[in-house]
Design an enzyme around this catalytic site. Structure first.
Site, PDB file in Angstrom:
ATOM      1  N   GLU A   1      17.113  50.780 -10.528  1.00 15.42           N
ATOM      2  CA  GLU A   1      16.148  50.194 -11.460  1.00 15.42           C
ATOM      3  C   GLU A   1      16.516  50.549 -12.902  1.00 15.42           C
ATOM      4  O   GLU A   1      17.438  51.318 -13.160  1.00 15.42           O
ATOM      5  CB  GLU A   1      14.740  50.724 -11.153  1.00 15.42           C
TER       6      GLU A   1
ATOM      7  N   GLU B   1       8.947  56.958  -3.618  1.00 13.44           N
ATOM      8  CA  GLU B   1       9.399  56.984  -5.001  1.00 13.44           C
ATOM      9  C   GLU B   1       8.644  58.035  -5.812  1.00 13.44           C
ATOM     10  O   GLU B   1       8.405  57.875  -7.006  1.00 13.44           O
ATOM     11  CB  GLU B   1       9.230  55.608  -5.648  1.00 13.44           C
TER      12      GLU B   1
ATOM     13  N   ASP C   1      10.901  40.280 -10.646  1.00 12.65           N
ATOM     14  CA  ASP C   1      10.886  41.712 -10.919  1.00 12.65           C
ATOM     15  C   ASP C   1      11.197  41.943 -12.396  1.00 12.65           C
ATOM     16  O   ASP C   1      10.652  41.259 -13.245  1.00 12.65           O
ATOM     17  CB  ASP C   1      11.873  42.427  -9.993  1.00 12.65           C
TER      18      ASP C   1
END
Length: 363
Positions: free
Chosen positions: A71, A183, A267
């Site tokens: 990411e 996460e 996203d």
């Protein structure tokens, strides 16, 4: 400085730890070979208007792999490198254009997600679990906390971030980083809503958008008069909303610009100088209502095949899809970089990919 045997062992241990991390990364790799023919069939022209952005003799490259969920790419032209987050491994990775190395930049990294470069060349980061804050890494390596609460309550899980030309910092605050243990760490959200925030240079934090359910990626139009925000849990599908940005920093005129198909996932994204939106794309995990027989089992399959959805979808300023870059993994986020600003970096599940294009990032 005096060197001791204990110090040498400690240094050797740290080196071994970093080697183990990068070694594990290599071990998780899968075979990837760039296309040998030009033009690369992975770059698909959905509308003739996209042809101008494709470089005929450019192909998708895999620059590094071994991450668990990649990411937050951010490019730093002064040093010729890119940073990106590997959230479940709790680290920030560094790709160096000069020698092609892909190494650990920071570990632990407080489950960093979105990253950006501010106008002074400093790293600003969304730490989206445990610490649940936005930080800035100063030039001397020290870390300054920019925001960790709003109206006396902890932020949810800062996700994606962008810096405007007036040095204000805008970031999204969904609950992804506290929804489970993958996460970060599970925690109860304290904010009543999932907001988009604006942080001024003097430290004033304002919730500029409060009516989007789990906002995700965000970016400005080239003239910064519009703000685009992904709604991750939109109804019925994921969407990108457009807002007019007022001179006082407020936003209005909420308009749906893009509605993803019922199997698609929007996203992180960036906007080029022509106003096109380059959006990380993939399967949203939605299942078919009826199961299909696979071998001797009845299985609820995904709506749409990930191999057909994974990549980058490019939309023009009116929200029309004009191009698609097919990747072997789902793309979560991307940014423009390189010496000329025309190299598209794509963080995609386990790997970092790149493609030279005839487009440049707006900011």
């Amino acid at each position: 400085m005096t060197t001791t045997r204990r110090g040498l062992l400690r240094a050797a241990g740290a080196t071994a730890s970093m080697a183990a991390l990068t070694g594990a990364a290599a071990a998780q790799s899968f075979p990837f070979a760039p296309n040998q023919r030009y033009p690369d069939p992975a770059v698909q022209i959905l509308d003739p208007s996209f042809a101008r952005y494709r470089i005929y003799s450019s192909t998708v490259e895999q620059l590094g792999t071994g991450m668990r969920w990649a990411e937050g790419p951010a490019y730093f032209p002064e040093g010729g490198y890119l940073l990106c987050s590997d959230i479940p491994n709790n680290r920030i990775m560094k790709y160096d254009e000069k020698d092609g190395s892909f190494t650990v930049f920071r570990h632990p990294a407080n489950y960093a997600n979105g990253n950006a470069r501010d106008r002074q060349g400093r790293l600003v980061t969304c730490e989206h679990s445990v610490t649940r804050r936005v930080t800035r890494t100063e030039k001397d390596g020290s870390i300054t906390v920019l925001a960790d609460s709003f109206e006396g309550k902890r932020l949810n899980a800062p996700n994606d971030i962008v810096v405007k030309s007036d040095d204000t910092i805008w970031f999204t605050d969904p609950t992804f980083g506290i929804n489970g243990e993958w996460e970060g760490s599970r925690a109860r959200p304290e904010q009543a809503t999932t907001n988009v925030y604006r942080l001024t240079p003097d430290g004033k934090l304002t919730a500029v958008i409060t009516d989007i359910l789990n906002p995700n990626g965000l970016a400005f139009s080239p003239d910064e008069r519009k703000l685009y925000v992904v709604e991750w849990r939109g109804t019925p599908n994921r969407s990108i909303w457009s807002f007019d940005v007022n001179n006082d920093g407020t936003v209005g005129n909420k308009t749906k610009l893009i509605d993803a198909a019922d199997q698609g996932a929007l996203d992180g994204f960036r906007v080029d100088r022509d106003g096109n939106l380059w959006v990380g794309y993939g399967s949203n995990g939605a299942l078919e209502a009826e199961p299909a027989r696979i071998g001797n089992r009845m299985v609820h399959q995904l709506r749409g095949k990930p191999e057909d959805l994974d990549g980058v979808m490019v939309f023009n300023p009116q929200g029309k899809p004009i191009g698609f870059i097919r990747l072997p993994e789902r793309c979560a986020n991307l940014c423009f970089g390189g010496p000329k600003g025309n190299r598209l970096y794509m963080t995609s599940s386990h790997s970092l990919y790149a493609l030279y294009v005839e487009a440049h990032g707006a900011v």
